[in-house]
Design a protein around this motif. Structure first.
Motif, mmCIF file in Angstrom:
data_model
loop_
_atom_site.group_PDB
_atom_site.id
_atom_site.type_symbol
_atom_site.label_atom_id
_atom_site.label_comp_id
_atom_site.label_asym_id
_atom_site.label_seq_id
_atom_site.Cartn_x
_atom_site.Cartn_y
_atom_site.Cartn_z
ATOM 1 N N GLU A 47 29.355 34.088 -5.831
ATOM 2 C CA GLU A 47 30.376 34.663 -5.718
ATOM 3 C C GLU A 47 31.167 35.118 -4.624
ATOM 4 O OE1 GLU A 47 31.055 35.668 -9.796
ATOM 5 O OE2 GLU A 47 30.423 34.046 -11.114
ATOM 6 N N TYR A 48 32.843 35.379 -4.827
ATOM 7 C CA TYR A 48 33.417 35.493 -4.255
ATOM 8 C C TYR A 48 33.437 37.674 -4.784
ATOM 9 C CZ TYR A 48 35.607 31.532 -2.480
ATOM 10 O OH TYR A 48 35.965 31.043 -1.348
ATOM 11 N N ALA A 49 33.728 38.838 -4.012
ATOM 12 C CA ALA A 49 33.882 39.706 -4.053
ATOM 13 C C ALA A 49 34.837 40.115 -4.933
ATOM 14 C CB ALA A 49 33.807 40.254 -3.056
ATOM 15 N N ASN A 64 37.380 31.117 -14.919
ATOM 16 C CA ASN A 64 38.711 31.540 -14.114
ATOM 17 C C ASN A 64 37.724 32.123 -12.091
ATOM 18 O OD1 ASN A 64 39.954 31.790 -16.258
ATOM 19 N ND2 ASN A 64 38.694 33.227 -17.051
ATOM 20 N N LYS A 65 36.708 32.140 -12.565
ATOM 21 C CA LYS A 65 35.956 32.087 -11.323
ATOM 22 C C LYS A 65 35.539 31.323 -10.383
ATOM 23 C CE LYS A 65 34.773 37.388 -12.198
ATOM 24 N NZ LYS A 65 33.696 37.770 -12.827
ATOM 25 N N PRO A 66 35.410 30.645 -8.731
ATOM 26 C CA PRO A 66 34.721 29.869 -8.670
ATOM 27 C C PRO A 66 33.566 30.199 -7.957
ATOM 28 C CG PRO A 66 36.305 30.502 -6.965
ATOM 29 C CD PRO A 66 37.077 31.153 -8.210
ATOM 30 N N ALA A 67 32.134 29.627 -7.933
ATOM 31 C CA ALA A 67 30.727 29.732 -7.518
ATOM 32 C C ALA A 67 30.396 29.025 -6.881
ATOM 33 C CB ALA A 67 30.727 30.429 -8.250
ATOM 34 N N SER A 77 38.405 25.650 -15.030
ATOM 35 C CA SER A 77 40.011 24.923 -14.965
ATOM 36 C C SER A 77 40.485 26.495 -14.150
ATOM 37 C CB SER A 77 40.292 24.560 -16.511
ATOM 38 O OG SER A 77 39.332 25.549 -17.878
ATOM 39 N N GLY A 78 40.103 28.123 -14.890
ATOM 40 C CA GLY A 78 40.917 29.015 -14.894
ATOM 41 C C GLY A 78 41.213 29.421 -13.371
ATOM 42 N N VAL A 79 40.698 28.517 -12.425
ATOM 43 C CA VAL A 79 40.772 29.090 -11.014
ATOM 44 C C VAL A 79 42.186 28.810 -10.387
ATOM 45 C CG1 VAL A 79 39.669 29.297 -8.137
ATOM 46 C CG2 VAL A 79 37.951 28.918 -10.782
ATOM 47 N N LYS A 80 42.756 30.075 -9.714
ATOM 48 C CA LYS A 80 44.170 29.634 -9.013
ATOM 49 C C LYS A 80 44.172 29.038 -7.929
ATOM 50 C CE LYS A 80 45.006 34.692 -10.594
ATOM 51 N NZ LYS A 80 45.061 35.973 -9.862
ATOM 52 N N VAL A 81 45.030 28.403 -7.689
ATOM 53 C CA VAL A 81 45.574 27.630 -6.817
ATOM 54 C C VAL A 81 44.816 27.330 -5.104
ATOM 55 C CG1 VAL A 81 47.027 26.494 -5.444
ATOM 56 C CG2 VAL A 81 47.850 26.361 -8.182
ATOM 57 N N MET A 82 45.415 28.803 -4.893
ATOM 58 C CA MET A 82 44.787 29.028 -3.451
ATOM 59 C C MET A 82 43.850 29.678 -3.646
ATOM 60 S SD MET A 82 48.137 29.524 -1.633
ATOM 61 C CE MET A 82 47.019 30.023 -0.447
ATOM 62 N N ARG A 83 43.078 30.155 -3.947
ATOM 63 C CA ARG A 83 41.217 30.380 -4.443
ATOM 64 C C ARG A 83 41.312 28.936 -3.990
ATOM 65 N NH1 ARG A 83 39.003 33.649 -1.976
ATOM 66 N NH2 ARG A 83 39.153 35.181 -3.445
ATOM 67 N N GLU A 113 24.135 17.906 -3.295
ATOM 68 C CA GLU A 113 25.880 18.259 -4.087
ATOM 69 C C GLU A 113 26.932 17.470 -4.708
ATOM 70 O OE1 GLU A 113 29.999 19.167 -1.413
ATOM 71 O OE2 GLU A 113 28.092 18.936 0.186
ATOM 72 N N VAL A 114 26.899 19.088 -5.985
ATOM 73 C CA VAL A 114 28.200 18.006 -6.419
ATOM 74 C C VAL A 114 28.675 19.841 -6.719
ATOM 75 C CG1 VAL A 114 27.882 17.762 -9.335
ATOM 76 C CG2 VAL A 114 25.884 17.289 -7.854
ATOM 77 N N SER A 115 29.885 18.836 -6.926
ATOM 78 C CA SER A 115 31.291 19.533 -6.763
ATOM 79 C C SER A 115 31.661 19.254 -8.960
ATOM 80 C CB SER A 115 32.614 18.766 -6.496
ATOM 81 O OG SER A 115 32.272 18.865 -5.337
ATOM 82 N N ALA A 116 31.594 20.434 -9.293
ATOM 83 C CA ALA A 116 32.002 20.662 -10.797
ATOM 84 C C ALA A 116 32.990 21.297 -11.379
ATOM 85 C CB ALA A 116 30.810 21.457 -11.449
ATOM 86 N N THR A 117 33.448 20.840 -12.404
ATOM 87 C CA THR A 117 34.798 21.534 -12.952
ATOM 88 C C THR A 117 34.843 22.254 -14.126
ATOM 89 O OG1 THR A 117 35.417 19.638 -13.038
ATOM 90 C CG2 THR A 117 36.249 20.805 -11.269
ATOM 91 N N THR A 118 33.346 20.867 -15.112
ATOM 92 C CA THR A 118 33.474 21.255 -15.824
ATOM 93 C C THR A 118 31.931 21.386 -16.328
ATOM 94 O OG1 THR A 118 33.022 19.165 -16.867
ATOM 95 C CG2 THR A 118 35.257 20.074 -17.581
ATOM 96 N N LEU A 119 30.935 22.792 -17.540
ATOM 97 C CA LEU A 119 29.856 22.351 -17.342
ATOM 98 C C LEU A 119 28.925 21.101 -17.749
ATOM 99 C CD1 LEU A 119 30.115 25.409 -20.154
ATOM 100 C CD2 LEU A 119 29.292 25.749 -17.720
ATOM 101 N N ASP A 120 29.990 20.008 -18.439
ATOM 102 C CA ASP A 120 29.476 18.266 -18.263
ATOM 103 C C ASP A 120 29.044 17.444 -17.012
ATOM 104 O OD1 ASP A 120 29.562 18.630 -20.924
ATOM 105 O OD2 ASP A 120 31.059 17.338 -21.392
ATOM 106 N N ASP A 121 29.514 18.390 -15.965
ATOM 107 C CA ASP A 121 29.953 18.114 -14.516
ATOM 108 C C ASP A 121 28.183 18.425 -14.210
ATOM 109 O OD1 ASP A 121 31.492 17.073 -14.607
ATOM 110 O OD2 ASP A 121 32.707 18.487 -13.622
ATOM 111 N N LEU A 122 27.352 19.271 -14.651
ATOM 112 C CA LEU A 122 25.940 19.885 -14.151
ATOM 113 C C LEU A 122 24.893 19.596 -15.163
ATOM 114 C CD1 LEU A 122 27.449 23.213 -12.666
ATOM 115 C CD2 LEU A 122 26.947 21.400 -11.771
#
Length: 146
Positions: A28-30, A57-60, A87-93, A114-123
């Motif tokens: 994750e970002y520091a 709220n945190k990308p990872a 869903s809570g990650v800010k646009v710039m992040r 490789e998978v891009s996930a935005t919900t836990l169901d994606d994983l």
């Protein structure tokens, strides 16, 4: 350009090492404004445990060792790489996440899927295993090409 902490590379090697129980890591970002990416967790509970550490709220970035096979005699170790953007990650992040993935892949180099996930169901673990099996090529267990 993002920078990855030294312990990220160590954790990557630990997950890739079949003789250790560690089978996942999460980066994750520091902090909200930093482009420094740090190891935020690792463990031996697989994808399901890694998912419990994700925050909307945190990308990872995640890396998971998965053992798959048609039977006990054909077990293989494969690796899953995923990007998490809740869903809570800010646009710039979100924008930086798509750029920083290249820096992360310089450390987390070897993976089957490789998978891009935005919900836990994606994983969902069953779906990830199916994707990994399909990436392996020939499959003789009657799975089909659904």
């Amino acid at each position: 350009m993002a920078t990855l902490s030294a312990d990220a590379k160590v954790a990557y090697e630990d997950v890739r090492n079949d003789s250790t129980p560690t089978n996942w890591l999460l980066l994750e970002y520091a902090d909200d404004k930093s482009d420094n990416i740090i190891l935020s967790g690792s463990g031996n509970g697989g994808l399901e445990e890694a998912k419990t550490k994700l925050d909307d709220n945190k990308p990872a970035f995640g890396f998971v060792r998965v053992v798959v096979g048609n039977d006990e005699l054909s077990q293989r170790v494969k690796f899953l790489f995923f990007t998490w953007c809740g869903s809570g990650v800010k646009v710039m992040r979100k924008a930086k996440l798509s750029i920083h993935i290249a820096n992360v892949k310089q450390v987390l180099q070897t993976f089957s899927v490789e998978v891009s996930a935005t919900t836990l169901d994606d994983l969902k673990e069953s779906e990830m295993v199916t994707l990994i099996k399909k990436s392996m090529g020939a499959n003789y267990d009657g799975q089909g090409s659904r």
